[in-house]
Design a protein around this motif. Sequence first.
Motif, mmCIF file in Angstrom:
data_model
loop_
_atom_site.group_PDB
_atom_site.id
_atom_site.type_symbol
_atom_site.label_atom_id
_atom_site.label_comp_id
_atom_site.label_asym_id
_atom_site.label_seq_id
_atom_site.Cartn_x
_atom_site.Cartn_y
_atom_site.Cartn_z
ATOM 1 N N ASN A 135 0.836 -1.195 0.000
ATOM 2 C CA ASN A 135 0.000 0.000 0.000
ATOM 3 C C ASN A 135 0.873 1.247 0.000
ATOM 4 O OD1 ASN A 135 -2.417 1.499 0.175
ATOM 5 N ND2 ASN A 135 -2.263 1.611 2.402
ATOM 6 N N ARG A 136 0.583 2.145 -0.929
ATOM 7 C CA ARG A 136 1.294 3.419 -0.994
ATOM 8 C C ARG A 136 0.268 4.556 -0.978
ATOM 9 N NH1 ARG A 136 6.460 2.625 -3.432
ATOM 10 N NH2 ARG A 136 7.281 0.678 -2.537
ATOM 11 N N PRO A 137 -0.278 4.883 0.182
ATOM 12 C CA PRO A 137 -1.312 5.932 0.216
ATOM 13 C C PRO A 137 -0.755 7.284 -0.200
ATOM 14 C CG PRO A 137 -0.593 5.362 2.435
ATOM 15 C CD PRO A 137 0.043 4.369 1.516
ATOM 16 N N GLN A 138 -1.597 8.054 -0.897
ATOM 17 C CA GLN A 138 -1.195 9.360 -1.385
ATOM 18 C C GLN A 138 -2.313 10.367 -1.154
ATOM 19 O OE1 GLN A 138 -0.224 8.787 -5.536
ATOM 20 N NE2 GLN A 138 1.870 8.117 -5.070
ATOM 21 N N THR A 139 -1.918 11.586 -0.820
ATOM 22 C CA THR A 139 -2.875 12.678 -0.717
ATOM 23 C C THR A 139 -3.264 13.126 -2.128
ATOM 24 O OG1 THR A 139 -1.777 13.376 1.314
ATOM 25 C CG2 THR A 139 -3.300 14.938 0.306
ATOM 26 N N GLN A 148 8.123 -5.382 -4.960
ATOM 27 C CA GLN A 148 8.555 -4.084 -4.468
ATOM 28 C C GLN A 148 8.532 -3.010 -5.559
ATOM 29 O OE1 GLN A 148 9.162 -3.558 -1.221
ATOM 30 N NE2 GLN A 148 8.831 -5.697 -0.673
ATOM 31 N N ASP A 149 8.658 -3.429 -6.831
ATOM 32 C CA ASP A 149 8.723 -2.443 -7.912
ATOM 33 C C ASP A 149 7.359 -2.129 -8.517
ATOM 34 O OD1 ASP A 149 8.339 -4.934 -9.089
ATOM 35 O OD2 ASP A 149 9.643 -4.500 -10.809
ATOM 36 N N PRO A 155 5.046 2.302 -14.813
ATOM 37 C CA PRO A 155 4.235 3.331 -15.472
ATOM 38 C C PRO A 155 2.905 2.740 -15.935
ATOM 39 C CG PRO A 155 6.000 2.589 -16.910
ATOM 40 C CD PRO A 155 6.246 1.937 -15.585
ATOM 41 N N LEU A 156 1.926 3.602 -16.128
ATOM 42 C CA LEU A 156 0.593 3.137 -16.515
ATOM 43 C C LEU A 156 0.646 2.343 -17.812
ATOM 44 C CD1 LEU A 156 -2.315 3.233 -15.506
ATOM 45 C CD2 LEU A 156 -2.667 5.267 -16.924
ATOM 46 N N GLU A 157 1.573 2.698 -18.704
ATOM 47 C CA GLU A 157 1.687 1.966 -19.962
ATOM 48 C C GLU A 157 2.058 0.502 -19.712
ATOM 49 O OE1 GLU A 157 3.201 4.799 -19.235
ATOM 50 O OE2 GLU A 157 2.051 6.203 -20.495
ATOM 51 N N GLU A 158 2.930 0.280 -18.735
ATOM 52 C CA GLU A 158 3.296 -1.102 -18.410
ATOM 53 C C GLU A 158 2.122 -1.831 -17.766
ATOM 54 O OE1 GLU A 158 6.746 -3.726 -16.113
ATOM 55 O OE2 GLU A 158 6.931 -1.546 -16.293
ATOM 56 N N ARG A 159 1.375 -1.129 -16.892
ATOM 57 C CA ARG A 159 0.182 -1.744 -16.293
ATOM 58 C C ARG A 159 -0.768 -2.180 -17.403
ATOM 59 N NH1 ARG A 159 -0.269 -4.339 -13.924
ATOM 60 N NH2 ARG A 159 -2.469 -4.185 -13.450
ATOM 61 N N HIS A 160 -0.943 -1.325 -18.415
ATOM 62 C CA HIS A 160 -1.844 -1.646 -19.518
ATOM 63 C C HIS A 160 -1.326 -2.851 -20.290
ATOM 64 C CE1 HIS A 160 -3.838 -1.244 -23.446
ATOM 65 N NE2 HIS A 160 -4.818 -0.713 -22.755
ATOM 66 N N ASP A 180 -2.208 -10.241 -17.365
ATOM 67 C CA ASP A 180 -1.424 -11.154 -16.531
ATOM 68 C C ASP A 180 -1.986 -11.268 -15.119
ATOM 69 O OD1 ASP A 180 0.281 -11.458 -18.664
ATOM 70 O OD2 ASP A 180 1.729 -9.982 -17.939
ATOM 71 N N SER A 181 -2.776 -10.274 -14.695
ATOM 72 C CA SER A 181 -3.313 -10.212 -13.329
ATOM 73 C C SER A 181 -2.197 -10.362 -12.298
ATOM 74 C CB SER A 181 -4.406 -11.268 -13.117
ATOM 75 O OG SER A 181 -5.510 -11.021 -13.949
ATOM 76 N N GLU A 182 -1.094 -9.675 -12.545
ATOM 77 C CA GLU A 182 0.010 -9.658 -11.592
ATOM 78 C C GLU A 182 0.075 -8.266 -10.971
ATOM 79 O OE1 GLU A 182 1.606 -12.159 -10.582
ATOM 80 O OE2 GLU A 182 1.356 -13.685 -12.141
ATOM 81 N N PHE A 183 -0.070 -8.220 -9.659
ATOM 82 C CA PHE A 183 -0.151 -6.937 -8.978
ATOM 83 C C PHE A 183 0.913 -6.870 -7.882
ATOM 84 C CE2 PHE A 183 -4.401 -8.066 -10.581
ATOM 85 C CZ PHE A 183 -4.554 -7.045 -11.508
ATOM 86 N N CYS A 184 0.645 -6.144 -6.808
ATOM 87 C CA CYS A 184 1.682 -5.923 -5.796
ATOM 88 C C CYS A 184 1.920 -7.146 -4.920
ATOM 89 C CB CYS A 184 1.324 -4.720 -4.937
ATOM 90 S SG CYS A 184 -0.268 -4.843 -4.099
ATOM 91 N N VAL A 185 0.956 -8.084 -4.860
ATOM 92 C CA VAL A 185 1.118 -9.290 -4.046
ATOM 93 C C VAL A 185 1.529 -10.444 -4.960
ATOM 94 C CG1 VAL A 185 -0.049 -10.924 -2.519
ATOM 95 C CG2 VAL A 185 -0.591 -8.489 -2.382
ATOM 96 N N THR A 186 2.531 -11.195 -4.566
ATOM 97 C CA THR A 186 2.976 -12.333 -5.376
ATOM 98 C C THR A 186 2.009 -13.510 -5.208
ATOM 99 O OG1 THR A 186 4.340 -13.331 -3.641
ATOM 100 C CG2 THR A 186 5.366 -11.615 -5.024
ATOM 101 N N GLN A 187 2.321 -14.618 -5.866
ATOM 102 C CA GLN A 187 1.446 -15.792 -5.851
ATOM 103 C C GLN A 187 1.929 -16.875 -4.878
ATOM 104 O OE1 GLN A 187 -1.318 -15.476 -7.418
ATOM 105 N NE2 GLN A 187 -0.797 -13.722 -8.712
ATOM 106 N N ASP A 188 2.877 -16.567 -4.011
ATOM 107 C CA ASP A 188 3.530 -17.591 -3.204
ATOM 108 C C ASP A 188 2.758 -17.978 -1.944
ATOM 109 O OD1 ASP A 188 5.608 -17.555 -5.039
ATOM 110 O OD2 ASP A 188 6.688 -15.989 -3.951
#
Length: 382
Positions: A40-44, A170-171, A176-181, A186-194
């Motif tokens: 989690n990286r909360p931002q104002t 961690q990365d 960038p949003l382009e990479e997310r797109h 792949d449905s790969e997010f901040c939590v791994t599959q382990d």
Amino acid sequence: MIESSGAIPVVNAWNEWDTLQEVVVGSATGACFEPTEPGNRPQTRGAGAAPFPTGPKPAEAVDRANEQLAGLAALLTAQGVTVRRPSPHDFSQPVRTPAFEAENQYCAVCPRDVMITLGNEILEATMSRRARYFEYEPYRKLVYEYWDADPRVTWTVAPKPTMADAMYRQDFWEWPLEERHARMHDSEFCVTQDEVVFDAADMSRFGRDILVQESMTTNRAGIRWLKRTLEPKGFRVHPVHFPLDYFPSHIDCTFVPLRPGLVLTNPERPIRETERQMFTDNGWRLVDAPQPVLTNDDMPPYCQSSKWLSMNVLSVSPEKVICEEQEKPLQDLLYSLGFEVLTVPFRDVFEYGGSLHCATWDIRRDSTREDYFPAVSYRPAT
């Protein structure tokens, strides 16, 4: 003291819409700001915004949220619903385990995130963020009351993940949003599959069928655990995906069942076409929600949720829905679909991560397990 009374167990909820009889409404008392952590990286919000605050929420912000939560509780009580509240908890205490430390905890505003009723079973989720590791504690006294009151009530606690650094990418937050797109399928997010990871708010109940969104807060190992745990009990667990949602977290602002045959959908986050077929093959109607009154830029500065909290409605029955007071376009749509619409102000709760559905945990509805998808082709757990 809760007492069992007759044919319906004290814990009984098979879907999101049948007549509500008992519910837990959250509390902002003792709430803290979410700390920065690997999940989690909360931002104002806003250009040039100040760094995200740390520590306890200001007393006035807590009071405003509690006033609106009390308003929801009063409305539900007026509808004949029994309302329960979580126990006090000191969220300012740090969390320390052999694998991690977190400077403080979060809040008990959103019981939906950690607790879910599946038929006559109470299930505690693993959670996906360190600050929420012990968030089940404000509800533990209630769980014991329900469990002690009725031998038909079962209680399952999911395995706690380590939440060590290796459990997270961690990365991810630097992509960038382009990479997310490019990687959205792949449905790969901040939590791994382990490890087994899931939040209860990524689940939605349709009788014997349960949808589980793969997301930043629920991984494939979590879905696999849910399948192996629930399918021997007669449930069917269906993973679902919303590929245009680059940061998916919790299904109840994206895909909201209102009654048998009708789902409120997010026009900016369509369900994967192959998964939509489960609904179209069984005669369900999927209706897009109107654009929310607030834009993402208009949301409260410390709110980490999107404008689509507008969709986070609470069904009191198949004919009656509670909607946020200012969401007039959504109210008009619900009226046109034949619902009685009740409204309540809830904007001051938004910065705590949820709206009406998030802020509640339904304990008992006048419902039974039904098969709403007789035409579905289903593959059991492996």
